[in-house]
Design a protein around this motif. Structure first.
Motif, short mmCIF file in Angstrom:
data_model
loop_
_atom_site.label_atom_id
_atom_site.label_comp_id
_atom_site.label_asym_id
_atom_site.label_seq_id
_atom_site.Cartn_x
_atom_site.Cartn_y
_atom_site.Cartn_z
N HIS A 31 0.74 -1.20 -0.14
CA HIS A 31 0.00 0.10 -0.06
C HIS A 31 0.97 1.15 -0.02
O HIS A 31 2.04 1.18 -0.10
CB HIS A 31 -0.98 -0.07 1.37
N TYR A 32 0.38 2.37 -0.04
CA TYR A 32 0.99 3.66 -0.01
C TYR A 32 1.03 4.35 1.48
O TYR A 32 1.90 5.33 1.51
CB TYR A 32 0.66 4.52 -1.16
N PHE A 33 0.26 3.71 2.55
CA PHE A 33 0.24 4.29 3.66
C PHE A 33 -0.20 3.08 4.61
O PHE A 33 -0.77 2.07 4.07
CB PHE A 33 -0.65 5.52 3.87
N CYS A 34 -0.09 3.34 5.75
CA CYS A 34 -0.51 2.22 6.77
C CYS A 34 -1.86 2.35 7.06
O CYS A 34 -2.39 3.08 7.58
CB CYS A 34 0.39 2.55 8.18
N ASP A 35 -2.78 1.23 6.37
CA ASP A 35 -4.13 0.97 6.99
C ASP A 35 -4.01 -0.24 7.51
O ASP A 35 -3.21 -1.32 7.59
CB ASP A 35 -4.61 0.94 5.56
N VAL A 36 -5.26 -0.57 7.91
CA VAL A 36 -5.64 -1.76 8.85
C VAL A 36 -5.39 -2.99 8.09
O VAL A 36 -4.83 -4.08 8.63
CB VAL A 36 -6.75 -1.45 9.65
N TYR A 37 -5.98 -3.19 7.03
CA TYR A 37 -5.94 -4.41 6.42
C TYR A 37 -4.60 -5.03 5.93
O TYR A 37 -4.24 -6.16 5.92
CB TYR A 37 -6.92 -4.25 5.13
N PRO A 38 -3.78 -3.99 5.26
CA PRO A 38 -2.36 -4.46 4.68
C PRO A 38 -1.64 -4.84 6.04
O PRO A 38 -0.76 -5.81 6.23
CB PRO A 38 -1.66 -3.19 4.38
N LEU A 39 -2.04 -4.14 7.47
CA LEU A 39 -1.37 -4.72 8.69
C LEU A 39 -1.60 -6.03 9.14
O LEU A 39 -0.87 -6.72 9.60
CB LEU A 39 -1.43 -3.63 9.75
N LEU A 40 -3.07 -6.31 8.95
CA LEU A 40 -3.35 -7.51 9.41
C LEU A 40 -2.98 -8.66 8.56
O LEU A 40 -2.51 -9.86 8.93
CB LEU A 40 -5.19 -7.59 9.19
N LYS A 41 -2.53 -8.27 7.08
CA LYS A 41 -2.12 -9.28 6.53
C LYS A 41 -0.66 -9.80 6.71
O LYS A 41 -0.12 -10.79 6.56
CB LYS A 41 -2.16 -8.89 5.03
N LEU A 42 0.25 -8.70 7.27
CA LEU A 42 1.85 -9.09 7.76
C LEU A 42 1.77 -9.54 9.16
O LEU A 42 2.84 -10.16 9.66
CB LEU A 42 2.30 -7.60 7.82
N ALA A 43 0.48 -9.77 9.95
CA ALA A 43 0.66 -10.15 11.43
C ALA A 43 1.00 -11.52 11.52
O ALA A 43 0.33 -12.28 10.61
CB ALA A 43 -0.57 -9.88 12.10
N CYS A 44 1.76 -11.99 12.40
CA CYS A 44 2.33 -13.34 12.29
C CYS A 44 1.14 -14.13 13.40
O CYS A 44 1.51 -14.81 14.46
CB CYS A 44 3.53 -13.57 12.95
N THR A 45 -0.21 -14.07 13.10
CA THR A 45 -1.22 -14.94 13.88
C THR A 45 -2.51 -14.76 13.06
O THR A 45 -2.34 -14.02 12.24
CB THR A 45 -1.48 -13.74 15.30
N ASP A 46 -3.28 -15.63 13.68
CA ASP A 46 -4.60 -15.59 12.95
C ASP A 46 -5.46 -14.36 12.89
O ASP A 46 -5.81 -13.96 14.15
CB ASP A 46 -5.45 -16.62 13.23
N THR A 47 -5.71 -13.68 12.04
CA THR A 47 -6.53 -12.48 12.20
C THR A 47 -7.70 -12.49 11.34
O THR A 47 -8.51 -11.33 11.20
CB THR A 47 -5.78 -11.34 11.40
N HIS A 48 -8.25 -13.58 11.19
CA HIS A 48 -9.69 -13.81 10.47
C HIS A 48 -10.79 -13.15 11.43
O HIS A 48 -11.44 -12.41 10.95
CB HIS A 48 -9.70 -15.09 10.45
N LYS A 49 -10.80 -13.38 12.74
CA LYS A 49 -11.84 -12.76 13.49
C LYS A 49 -11.77 -11.30 13.81
O LYS A 49 -12.63 -10.58 13.83
CB LYS A 49 -11.54 -13.54 14.92
N ILE A 50 -10.35 -10.71 13.95
CA ILE A 50 -9.98 -9.51 13.86
C ILE A 50 -10.77 -8.69 12.88
O ILE A 50 -11.21 -7.76 12.90
CB ILE A 50 -8.52 -9.31 14.18
#
Length: 576
Positions: free
Chosen positions: A438-457
């Motif tokens: 992305h071109y800035f920090c948004d929540v969905y791109p950050l969820l994609k990078l997290a090393c945990t299951d973010t499906h529920k988040i």
């Protein structure tokens, strides 16, 4: 009874006339209200999403917490806003509505607590019958109906000052220009039954006496409308193992089964910076994008500053529509400035790096100012609805106090929206890779990078952003549809003026909300198109807003000519 219509609004005297006390009370009750929302929502969600909801002992507390939320929300937000305003005014219809809703949700709590007492009686005194389904009590609609009818039938004459923090029955009886002594007696009405049936001990003190008011009533009323809803979640949870286990299980599950372990993982700090991949890797495309967004950013500043100065230094600032437009222009400037400068800088650099702390700050500020903009646009739609559908009440419903209240609520709404996303992101563990597509920090791109299951988040993000945006968009379009239905009865000239104003508003709503809904209504996934759609509501819409609101607005064009082409600008209002 002819004097009844003399009063179209009431003035609430509140707790104190001293400014320093009001500021202290504002901070105290703002904290209490936030605690009420967080505590009771935790109880409701934890019980609803666990097996405890099948047990009567937990079934009733979940509804008690829900009733607490509605009950305190009929009083506390208005009370908090009034603490910051000079004139604490409430319309006649708003007062009677508040009276009805306060006692409606209050009576629900009475009967829920009665059900809880009955449940404990059966569980302890008749344990063999504990499996019997708990039947609900009938709602006290008759008493609510009597109270509401009393309030709207009573004639009110000057003065219109209510010596209370909200519209209650005894202060209203005191203001009525008829003899109300018999209404407060045991045989006169069902009002007196409240003293024997209310669930707050202090309410008995207020309602068990004849229809009189004491200075202490305001303080006592705050106990059962604000303090008790704050304490209820603590009382339910602190000494109840089942409740505490449900809270731990649910929120540990929501944040990921290994959330607590991730909080103490050393490799959580592996990522101290992120790399923004941006719009394109082609150097030629990057240069073209830089020139384009530089022009856009300059146009955003120039256009919105012109609007702000033209409105501020002209009589238009006294009109609600332009009052909101002035702050919409300011929010546009702040909103786009959280993203655009960084984007332009990255287009000229080889490695597009942003630190972890700056990334979290950008996430918060972007959604904070974006949330404010959404709320201001909603306020502008409400202003147009009142102006066209209720023109005779426009001066009262859109007073400067009401406009300031809407602006304050917009800031609060933006903060609640952004702090929710910020808290979700700040607790995520990042182990690598650290490239944000992305071109800035948004929540969905950050969820994609997290090393945990973010499906529920991801579902929480949908509720916070996607569903909220969709709901507001539907409400806005419904309000404009009602406006279009009402303008059919206008003359051709007035119809053209109303449609001209509303068409610009509808254009902004569609341009802003359509990309937002597309990006956030889906589950936590990112698409290549998201970056293009995001450009619309972060850069393109703030650039187009000044053009949309001025090109078809004669008053705005005249104000711009008068301020910028007349006498010297710095003379300001002296030239008007």
């Amino acid at each position: 009874m002819e004097n009844r219509n003399n009063i179209i609004e009431f003035t609430l005297l509140g707790l104190s006339q001293k400014k320093e006390i009001e500021v202290f009370c504002f901070l105290l009750f703002l904290f209490c209200y936030i605690a009420i929302l967080i505590g009771n929502l935790l109880v409701v969600i934890s019980l609803t999403c666990s097996q405890l909801i099948d047990h009567p002992v937990y079934f009733f507390p979940s509804f008690l917490s829900l009733a607490d939320l509605f009950y305190t929300s009929t009083v506390t937000p208005t009370f908090i806003i009034d603490l910051l305003t000079e004139k604490k005014v409430i319309s006649y219809s708003g007062c009677t509505t508040q009276l009805f809703t306060v006692h409606f949700f209050g009576e629900i709590e009475v009967f829920v607590l009665t059900g809880m007492a009955y449940d404990r009686h059966v569980a302890i005194c008749r344990p063999l019958h504990c499996a019997v389904i708990m039947s609900g009590s009938a709602m006290p609609c008759s008493r609510l109906r009597v109270w509401f009818l009393l309030a709207i039938v009573l004639p009110y004459c000057d003065p219109s000052e209510i010596d209370h923090v909200f519209c209650d029955v005894y202060p209203l009886l005191k203001m009525a220009c008829v003899d109300t002594s018999r209404i407060g007696l045991p045989g006169g009405c069902q009002l007196r039954t409240d003293g024997s049936g209310d669930f707050r001990g202090l309410a008995v003190f207020i309602y068990i006496r004849p229809a009189t008011t004491l200075p202490e009533d305001k303080v006592f009323a705050l106990f059962y409308t604000v303090i008790a809803p704050v304490l209820n979640p603590l009382i339910d949870a602190l000494r109840n193992m089942g409740m505490k286990n449900a809270l731990k299980k649910l929120w540990g599950y929501v944040m990921g089964n290994t959330f607590l372990e991730h909080r103490i993982m050393e490799n959580r700090n592996n990522v101290t910076e992120f790399i923004l991949l941006g719009l394109s890797k082609s150097k030629r495309v990057q240069i073209l994008c830089f020139l384009f967004f530089l022009l856009c950013y300059l146009a955003i500043w120039l256009g919105n500053l012109i609007i702000m100065a033209s409105i501020t230094y002209s009589p238009l600032i006294n009109q609600p529509m332009y009052f909101f437009l002035n702050y919409l222009a300011l929010s546009d400037l702040l909103y786009t400035s959280t993203v655009t400068p960084k984007l332009m800088t990255d287009l000229l650099t080889g490695k597009k790096v942003i630190s972890y702390h700056n990334c979290m700050t950008q996430l918060f500020t972007t959604h904070f100012f974006g949330g404010i903009e959404v709320c201001i646009i909603t306020g502008m739609a409400y202003d147009r609805y009142v102006a066209i559908c209720k023109p005779l009440h426009y001066a009262i419903l859109m007073s400067r106090q009401r406009c300031n209240s809407i602006l304050g609520a917009s800031c609060a709404g933006g903060f609640l929206h952004s702090i929710g996303l910020f808290l979700l992101a700040i607790f995520l563990p990042f182990c690598g890779p650290n490239e944000i597509d992305h071109y800035f920090c948004d929540v969905y791109p950050l969820l994609k990078l997290a090393c945990t299951d973010t499906h529920k988040i991801g579902f929480l993000v949908i509720a916070n952003s996607g569903l909220m945006g969709l709901g507001i968009f539907v409400v806005l379009m419904a309000s404009y549809f009602m406006i279009l239905c009402n303008v059919r009865a206008y003359s051709a000239e007035n119809r053209h003026k109303a449609l001209s104003t509303c068409s610009s508003h509808i254009t902004v709503v569609i341009l802003f909300f359509a990309p937002v809904i597309f990006v956030y209504i889906r589950p936590a996934t990112t698409l290549p198109e998201d970056k293009v759609f995001t450009l619309f509501y972060t850069i393109i819409v703030p650039m187009l807003n000044p053009l949309i609101y001025t090109l078809r607005n004669t008053e705005m064009k005249n104000a711009i000519r008068k301020v910028w082409c007349g006498a010297r600008f710095w003379k300001g209002k002296s030239m008007i």
